[in-house]
Structure formats: structure tokens, C-alpha cells
Design an enzyme around this catalytic site. Structure first.
Site, PDB file in Angstrom:
ATOM      1  N   ASP A   1       5.262  -5.544   9.704  1.00  0.00           N
ATOM      2  CA  ASP A   1       6.419  -5.174  10.565  1.00  0.00           C
ATOM      3  C   ASP A   1       6.456  -6.059  11.760  1.00  0.00           C
ATOM      4  O   ASP A   1       7.389  -6.461  12.396  1.00  0.00           O
ATOM      5  CB  ASP A   1       6.029  -3.775  10.997  1.00  0.00           C
ATOM      6  CG  ASP A   1       6.622  -2.810   9.688  1.00  0.00           C
ATOM      7  OD1 ASP A   1       7.142  -3.120   8.817  1.00  0.00           O
ATOM      8  OD2 ASP A   1       6.101  -1.438   9.989  1.00  0.00           O
TER       9      ASP A   1
ATOM     10  N   ARG B   1       0.781  -1.195   0.092  1.00  0.00           N
ATOM     11  CA  ARG B   1      -0.083  -0.109  -0.021  1.00  0.00           C
ATOM     12  C   ARG B   1       0.705   1.153  -0.014  1.00  0.00           C
ATOM     13  O   ARG B   1       1.899   1.241   0.753  1.00  0.00           O
ATOM     14  CB  ARG B   1      -0.979  -0.198   1.222  1.00  0.00           C
ATOM     15  CG  ARG B   1      -2.109  -0.824   1.263  1.00  0.00           C
ATOM     16  CD  ARG B   1      -2.966  -0.551   2.380  1.00  0.00           C
ATOM     17  NE  ARG B   1      -2.679   0.071   3.639  1.00  0.00           N
ATOM     18  CZ  ARG B   1      -3.319   0.399   4.627  1.00  0.00           C
ATOM     19  NH1 ARG B   1      -4.575   0.527   4.478  1.00  0.00           N
ATOM     20  NH2 ARG B   1      -2.806   0.830   5.745  1.00  0.00           N
TER      21      ARG B   1
ATOM     22  N   ASP C   1       0.663  -2.795  12.200  1.00  0.00           N
ATOM     23  CA  ASP C   1       1.016  -3.096  10.847  1.00  0.00           C
ATOM     24  C   ASP C   1       1.621  -4.690  10.829  1.00  0.00           C
ATOM     25  O   ASP C   1       2.691  -5.137  11.614  1.00  0.00           O
ATOM     26  CB  ASP C   1       2.383  -2.637  10.280  1.00  0.00           C
ATOM     27  CG  ASP C   1       2.787  -2.702   9.050  1.00  0.00           C
ATOM     28  OD1 ASP C   1       3.000  -4.007   8.499  1.00  0.00           O
ATOM     29  OD2 ASP C   1       2.811  -1.606   7.955  1.00  0.00           O
TER      30      ASP C   1
ATOM     31  N   THR D   1      -1.760   7.350  -0.616  1.00  0.00           N
ATOM     32  CA  THR D   1      -3.006   7.067  -1.292  1.00  0.00           C
ATOM     33  C   THR D   1      -3.879   5.999  -0.685  1.00  0.00           C
ATOM     34  O   THR D   1      -4.933   5.823  -1.190  1.00  0.00           O
ATOM     35  CB  THR D   1      -2.561   6.952  -2.835  1.00  0.00           C
ATOM     36  OG1 THR D   1      -1.841   5.631  -2.976  1.00  0.00           O
ATOM     37  CG2 THR D   1      -1.750   8.065  -3.442  1.00  0.00           C
TER      38      THR D   1
HETATM   39  C1  PRP Z   1      -0.719  -4.536   4.621  1.00  0.00           C
HETATM   40  C2  PRP Z   1      -1.664  -6.180   4.576  1.00  0.00           C
HETATM   41  C3  PRP Z   1      -2.348  -5.990   3.285  1.00  0.00           C
HETATM   42  C4  PRP Z   1      -2.649  -4.519   3.262  1.00  0.00           C
HETATM   43  C5  PRP Z   1      -4.174  -4.350   3.639  1.00  0.00           C
HETATM   44  O1  PRP Z   1       0.255  -4.859   3.516  1.00  0.00           O
HETATM   45  O2  PRP Z   1      -0.782  -7.289   4.744  1.00  0.00           O
HETATM   46  O3  PRP Z   1      -1.586  -6.548   2.310  1.00  0.00           O
HETATM   47  O4  PRP Z   1      -1.807  -3.813   4.061  1.00  0.00           O
HETATM   48  O5  PRP Z   1      -4.683  -3.051   3.610  1.00  0.00           O
HETATM   49  P1  PRP Z   1      -5.772  -2.629   2.449  1.00  0.00           P
HETATM   50  O6  PRP Z   1      -6.723  -3.510   2.687  1.00  0.00           O
HETATM   51  O7  PRP Z   1      -5.900  -1.276   2.830  1.00  0.00           O
HETATM   52  O8  PRP Z   1      -5.226  -2.710   1.045  1.00  0.00           O
HETATM   53  P2  PRP Z   1       1.198  -3.679   3.327  1.00  0.00           P
HETATM   54  O9  PRP Z   1       1.054  -2.868   2.205  1.00  0.00           O
HETATM   55  O10 PRP Z   1       1.507  -2.854   4.734  1.00  0.00           O
HETATM   56  O11 PRP Z   1       2.516  -4.358   3.045  1.00  0.00           O
HETATM   57  P3  PRP Z   1       3.622  -5.335   3.859  1.00  0.00           P
HETATM   58  O12 PRP Z   1       2.738  -6.660   3.977  1.00  0.00           O
HETATM   59  O13 PRP Z   1       4.593  -5.555   2.937  1.00  0.00           O
HETATM   60  O14 PRP Z   1       3.957  -4.647   5.149  1.00  0.00           O
HETATM   61  N1  URA Z   2      -2.157  -3.393   6.874  1.00  0.00           N
HETATM   62  C1  URA Z   2      -1.766  -3.470   8.176  1.00  0.00           C
HETATM   63  O1  URA Z   2      -0.807  -4.283   8.647  1.00  0.00           O
HETATM   64  N2  URA Z   2      -2.764  -3.244   9.433  1.00  0.00           N
HETATM   65  C2  URA Z   2      -3.683  -2.310   9.222  1.00  0.00           C
HETATM   66  O2  URA Z   2      -4.221  -2.029  10.344  1.00  0.00           O
HETATM   67  C3  URA Z   2      -4.073  -2.004   7.917  1.00  0.00           C
HETATM   68  C4  URA Z   2      -3.335  -2.296   6.963  1.00  0.00           C
END
Ligand code: PRP
Ligand code: URA
Length: 212
Positions: free
Chosen positions: A206, A107, A203, A111
Site C-alpha cells: 500500500d 496474505r 503495509d 488466516t
Molecule cells: C505482504 C508482503 C509479503 C507478505 C509478508 O504482502 O509484501 O509478501 O505480506 O507477510 P508474511 O510473511 O506474513 O507472509 P501482501 O500479502 O500484503 O500483498 P501485497 O504486496 O499485494 O500488498
Molecule cells: N506485510 C506488510 O506489508 N507489512 C507487515 O508489517 C507485514 C506483512
């Protein structure tokens, strides 16, 4: 447990509630976080696959011949990178012979739209059951993109497995992918203005990989 949301199944179980609490707790260390995600994924894998088709086979016990069973459906797991990776081993514990694809989405923090960076999935058969794995369903943007990609690659039967879902995310998936059933272990209240789920767990990527 059925909720008022169409196509959303909340797994309501005392063990799930305890492990979700561990995930929510900001004091939970990476190792404990990962093992709770794995147990929750075990439970999701069992619940989602209750209706799997079987075929009968002959088996010989040390005492006599009898009828046994083997799966008559191919299951393909597709984690959304990164955080979805944390659920793969928990599913493989329960269904060891799945093939695994990967979808890389991140994400954009301003945005909130998903940016694609990697796609690779195994060849799908007509009756392959694809289980998309991502612990967090927040705005639903990432899951919706991943589902579009899977459909483009010929997936006909898709289930989305998550740990924590928001009402906003469920509504988006119901609207854009009404054919996809969602299974989750927690249904949270809302999103904050940065697209984080409340109360949530922060997150997920993380906290899984120690990149806080
Ligand atoms: C997180 C999570 C989803 C997304 C959800 O990933 O694992 O993929 O956010 O958010 P959304 O429903 O608003 O799209 P992130 O983009 O943080 O990536 P990461 O797993 O690499 O930390
Ligand atoms: N992605 C995450 O990892 N946590 C949230 O709460 C939303 C999006």
C-alpha cells in the site's frame, strides 16, 4: 553483520539506517518511499553479490590491451507481487542484465496464509542464482511458499532479500528452508496480532503503490 539467527545477514550501515527511518515514518510520501526502497535495494544487491564468480576477458583501453572481467553466473530476480516489485529496479541498477520472474501471493487478512495468484519465472540453468525479493518477512508464510515454488522449478541456489524481517519469519524460513540465506536491512521486534511487523513500516504494498 551476523545476528544470532542462523542464515540471516543484517546489513548494518549508516545510510541503510537513514533510509529505513524514512520508510518507517508514516508521514513519508509515496515518491520518497519508493526512492528509499530503491536505494536500499541497490545496497542489498551489492552486499548479496560480493562473492559472484567472474571470468577474465580481454579488453582494449584507448592505450593498451589489458584484462577485464565479466560475470560468470546468471542471476534471476523474482519479486513477490505486489510489494516485491518495488525492489526490482534497485537490483537492476546494479546488475542490469538479470532476467526477472514473478510470483503473485497475497496474505489472507484473517488466516494470514498466502493465496497464490500468479507464477512465471524464466528457464533456470543449473547454476542460476535466484534472488527472491520481498520487502517484508512477517510470518514467513509468503516467502516459504515462494521458495517452495522456486525449488519445484529447479532453483538450486536461492537467496532471499528483504527490507524488514521479524524474528518469527526468520525462524520459519530457517526451519523450512535451511539452505536459503536471508539478507535484510532491518531486524524488528515482533509481530502484532494481525501479523504486522513492529515497529515495521505498515503495509509495504500500500505504501509503495499509494493504495492506503
Ligand atoms: C505482504 C508482503 C509479503 C507478505 C509478508 O504482502 O509484501 O509478501 O505480506 O507477510 P508474511 O510473511 O506474513 O507472509 P501482501 O500479502 O500484503 O500483498 P501485497 O504486496 O499485494 O500488498
Ligand atoms: N506485510 C506488510 O506489508 N507489512 C507487515 O508489517 C507485514 C506483512
Amino acid at each position: 553483520m551476523k545476528t544470532s539467527f542462523k542464515n540471516f545477514n543484517l546489513i548494518d550501515h549508516p545510510l541503510v539506517k537513514c533510509d529505513i527511518t524514512l520508510l518507517r515514518d508514516k508521514k513519508t510520501q509515496t515518491e520518497i518511499f519508493r526512492s528509499a526502497v530503491r536505494r536500499l535495494s541497490n545496497i542489498l544487491a551489492i552486499e548479496i553479490n560480493k562473492g559472484l564468480k567472474l571470468k577474465e576477458i580481454n579488453v582494449e583501453t584507448p592505450l593498451e590491451k589489458t584484462t577485464g572481467y565479466k560475470l560468470d553466473e546468471e542471476i534471476v530476480l523474482v519479486p513477490v507481487l505486489r510489494a516485491g516489485l518495488s525492489m526490482v529496479n534497485g537490483f537492476l541498477d546494479v546488475i542490469p542484465d538479470c532476467n526477472v520472474g514473478h510470483i503473485g501471493l497475497q496474505r489472507n487478512e484473517e488466516t494470514l496464509l498466502p493465496i497464490e495468484y500468479y507464477f512465471k519465472i524464466p528457464k533456470l540453468k543449473n547454476n542460476s542464482k535466484v534472488i527472491l525479493l520481498d520487502p517484508m518477512l512477517a510470518t514467513g508464510g509468503s516467502a516459504s511458499e515462494a521458495l517452495k515454488y522456486l525449488k519445484k522449478k529447479g532453483a538450486k541456489k536461492i537467496i532471499f532479500a528483504c527490507l524488514v524481517a521479524s524474528p518469527e519469519g526468520i525462524k520459519k524460513i530457517n526451519k523450512e528452508h535451511p539452505d536459503v540465506k536471508i539478507f535484510g536491512t532491518a531486524l524488528d521486534r515482533e509481530l502484532d496480532n494481525k501479523g504486522y511487523i513492529l515497529p515495521g513500516l505498515g503495509d509495504a504494498g500500500d505504501r509503495t503503490f499509494g493504495t492506503l
